[in-house]
Structure formats: structure tokens, C-alpha cells
Design an enzyme around this catalytic site. Structure first.
Site, PDB file in Angstrom:
ATOM      1  N   CYS A  93      23.898  -9.332 -36.791  1.00 57.78           N
ATOM      2  CA  CYS A  93      22.803  -8.697 -36.005  1.00 57.78           C
ATOM      3  C   CYS A  93      21.611  -7.673 -36.556  1.00 57.78           C
ATOM      4  O   CYS A  93      20.855  -8.095 -37.465  1.00 57.78           O
ATOM      5  CB  CYS A  93      23.273  -8.294 -34.718  1.00 57.78           C
ATOM      6  SG  CYS A  93      21.979  -8.330 -33.363  1.00 57.78           S
ATOM      7  N   ARG A 127      14.711  -9.799 -24.296  1.00 55.40           N
ATOM      8  CA  ARG A 127      15.884  -9.889 -25.041  1.00 55.40           C
ATOM      9  C   ARG A 127      16.633 -11.222 -24.952  1.00 55.40           C
ATOM     10  O   ARG A 127      16.455 -11.649 -23.982  1.00 55.40           O
ATOM     11  CB  ARG A 127      17.059  -8.702 -24.690  1.00 55.40           C
ATOM     12  CG  ARG A 127      16.309  -7.200 -24.731  1.00 55.40           C
ATOM     13  CD  ARG A 127      17.675  -6.334 -24.735  1.00 55.40           C
ATOM     14  NE  ARG A 127      18.441  -6.252 -26.015  1.00 55.40           N
ATOM     15  CZ  ARG A 127      18.241  -5.790 -27.067  1.00 55.40           C
ATOM     16  NH1 ARG A 127      17.318  -4.996 -27.387  1.00 55.40           N
ATOM     17  NH2 ARG A 127      19.312  -5.761 -28.119  1.00 55.40           N
ATOM     18  N   HIS A 191      27.640 -11.862 -32.317  1.00 53.04           N
ATOM     19  CA  HIS A 191      28.416 -10.620 -32.411  1.00 53.04           C
ATOM     20  C   HIS A 191      29.940 -10.827 -31.952  1.00 53.04           C
ATOM     21  O   HIS A 191      30.372 -11.769 -31.703  1.00 53.04           O
ATOM     22  CB  HIS A 191      27.957  -9.538 -31.292  1.00 53.04           C
ATOM     23  CG  HIS A 191      26.809  -8.759 -31.651  1.00 53.04           C
ATOM     24  ND1 HIS A 191      26.797  -7.690 -32.372  1.00 53.04           N
ATOM     25  CD2 HIS A 191      25.674  -8.771 -31.123  1.00 53.04           C
ATOM     26  CE1 HIS A 191      25.718  -7.185 -32.698  1.00 53.04           C
ATOM     27  NE2 HIS A 191      24.920  -7.911 -31.604  1.00 53.04           N
TER      28      HIS A 191
HETATM   29  N1  GLN Z   1      17.960  -3.880 -32.742  1.00 57.22           N
HETATM   30  C1  GLN Z   1      17.995  -5.293 -32.836  1.00 57.22           C
HETATM   31  C2  GLN Z   1      17.395  -6.198 -31.889  1.00 57.22           C
HETATM   32  O1  GLN Z   1      17.350  -5.766 -30.695  1.00 57.22           O
HETATM   33  C3  GLN Z   1      19.370  -5.690 -33.538  1.00 57.22           C
HETATM   34  C4  GLN Z   1      20.189  -5.495 -32.026  1.00 57.22           C
HETATM   35  C5  GLN Z   1      21.949  -5.699 -32.356  1.00 57.22           C
HETATM   36  O2  GLN Z   1      22.209  -5.203 -33.590  1.00 57.22           O
HETATM   37  N2  GLN Z   1      22.458  -5.845 -31.218  1.00 57.22           N
HETATM   38  O3  GLN Z   1      16.912  -7.115 -32.217  1.00 57.22           O
END
Ligand code: GLN
Length: 245
Positions: A93, A127, A191
Site C-alpha cells: 500500500c 477511497r 493489507h
Molecule cells: N495514503 C495512501 C492512500 O490512501 C496509502 C494508504 C494505505 O497505506 N492504506 O492511497
């Protein structure tokens, strides 16, 4: 055999307990008579080229990424050299995004990446959250996991994704690609930790790390009943309620 692991910024990049991935590799190594020697590679630390078999960089929010990005750039040459000499890398990520050329975060700030992977990332308004199932045809396997990112990652023409999205969003919610791989570098939005429910992938990384350490070996299989059950649950969850593209 001692497998040398370089954990990049463990104090900053460890969202969703991503460091659990290392515990899985350690346990699976131990079951085959090997040991992990994990060292933190944090702010200001040099990268000992040739002395790290497996690098690991976890996820983080924009804030943590901004804190580490400039330091990571100072490690750029050593990381490139390590990878060209066959070191393995797992990036998750936020760490994945920083392995590309740059990441433009939600506030519009452009963070430099190390350019290890042929891609760049730009944050979008919505998101991309949910369970994911990937088809990794190159390995004849699937990967199941969970994604939560604002970044849209665009692979350059000809770049190899880690997998094709069966369910979920993936790199950008459009291309059908998820993650990226190059030599022994594997990068993903999944993740987790990702590895407990995808034991084949943990073993692949272990095998790649051993190969860098000079041990070409086939790892004998482990029972993996729980792991297979976890994969099945996760894959089914992705099929039924994974984010829709
Ligand atoms: N900040 C990044 C995004 O939201 C990575 C997020 C994360 O590692 N969960 O795209």
C-alpha cells in the site's frame, strides 16, 4: 540458514499491523529450519547492499508517507542496486506507492518515490475500500486480501501487475490490474496482513530471499489447513462484497 530481512520504517509504516507479514515469513522459515534476522532500516539508516535478502515496506497514510518519502529517496541508489543484485522486496500500500516514481497525495502534494517500479500514483476523491480477490495467472494461484486506499496507481505500458482483479478495485478501479512485480519485487495494495491467508505467496517470498542468500531450494509443503480455510473465507467475502469497479 539466516535470512536477512530489512524492514523499512517499521515505526511509520505499519497500518493494519502489516508487520504481521514478517511474523508469517519467520514462522514458515522456522518450519523449514531457517531463521529470520530482521533489522529495521529507519530514518537516516544506510542500506547495506548485498546484505539484505528480503526488504519489507508496509502501508501508511499520507501523513506517514510524507514523513518518510524524502529519507527513502536517499536510499534510492542502494535499493536499486540491491534489487538488481536479486534481493526480494514485499511492498504494501503506502510503501508500494513510494516505490513508484511519485505519489500525489489527497492534499495535492507530490511526494517523490524511488522509481524502483514503472508506475506513479495520484490520490482520488473516493477511497477504494473492500475485500479483493486476484488472479495471479503467472503463478497459477489467487491472492485474497483487503484494500483501503485513495491512491490510483497507473502502471507504465508493459509493466507487470501482480494480478488481475477478480473482485475489488485494484490499482485504479479501472484497469483491472492490481499491484506490480519486477524481478523479485512484489508490490500490492492488499493489507492485512496479507500473508497468513496466502501461504503460497509467503513461500514464494521466502524462496526468493533464500535464492538471494545463495540457497536454491524447493520448500517442502506445510499442512496449511487453517491458512487454506482463511483464504477461502477471504476469497468468498471478496466475491460477495468486494468493492465494485
Ligand atoms: N495514503 C495512501 C492512500 O490512501 C496509502 C494508504 C494505505 O497505506 N492504506 O492511497
Amino acid at each position: 540458514m539466516k535470512i536477512r530481512v530489512g524492514h523499512l520504517y517499521p515505526d511509520y509504516l505499519n497500518i493494519y499491523a502489516d508487520r504481521g507479514n514478517i511474523a508469517v515469513v519467520a514462522e514458515r522459515a522456522r518450519a523449514r529450519g531457517h531463521e529470520l534476522d530482521v533489522r529495521a532500516l529507519g530514518m537516516g539508516d544506510g542500506v547495506p547492499v548485498g546484505e539484505v535478502d528480503l526488504f519489507y515496506i508496509g502501508g501508511g497514510q499520507d501523513r506517514e508517507q510524507a514523513l518518510v518519502a524524502h529519507d527513502l529517496v536517499r536510499k534510492r541508489e542502494a535499493l536499486h542496486e540491491s534489487v538488481e543484485r536479486g534481493a526480494a522486496v514485499l511492498a504494501v500500500c503506502g510503501g508500494y506507492q513510494l516505490l513508484g516514481r511519485h505519489y500525489v497525495d489527497v492534499a495535492g502534494t507530490k511526494l517523490p518515490g524511488v522509481g524502483l517500479l514503472p508506475l506513479h500514483t495520484v490520490a482520488g476523491a473516493r477511497r477504494m475500500i473492500g475485500d479483493v480477490l486476484l488472479d495471479c495467472a503467472w503463478a497459477g494461484k489467487t491472492l485474497a486480501g483487503f484494500e483501503n486506499h485513495a491512491g490510483r496507481t497507473m502502471l507504465d505500458e508493459g509493466a507487470e501487475p501482480l494480478g488481475r482483479v477478480v473482485s475489488g478495485f485494484g490499482n485504479d478501479g479501472r484497469s483491472g490490474h492490481e499491484g506490480c512485480r519486477y524481478r523479485r519485487v512484489y508490490a500490492t495494495y492488499l493489507h492485512g496482513p496479507l500473508l497468513p491467508r496466502n501461504p503460497w505467496f509467503a513461500d514464494l517470498l521466502l524462496q526468493e530471499a533464500l535464492a538471494h542468500a545463495g540457497v536454491e531450494t524447493l520448500l517442502e509443503p506445510l499442512p496449511d489447513e487453517l491458512e487454506r480455510a482463511a483464504h477461502a473465507v477471504s476469497a468468498e467475502r471478496a466475491r460477495t462484497r468486494g468493492g465494485r469497479v
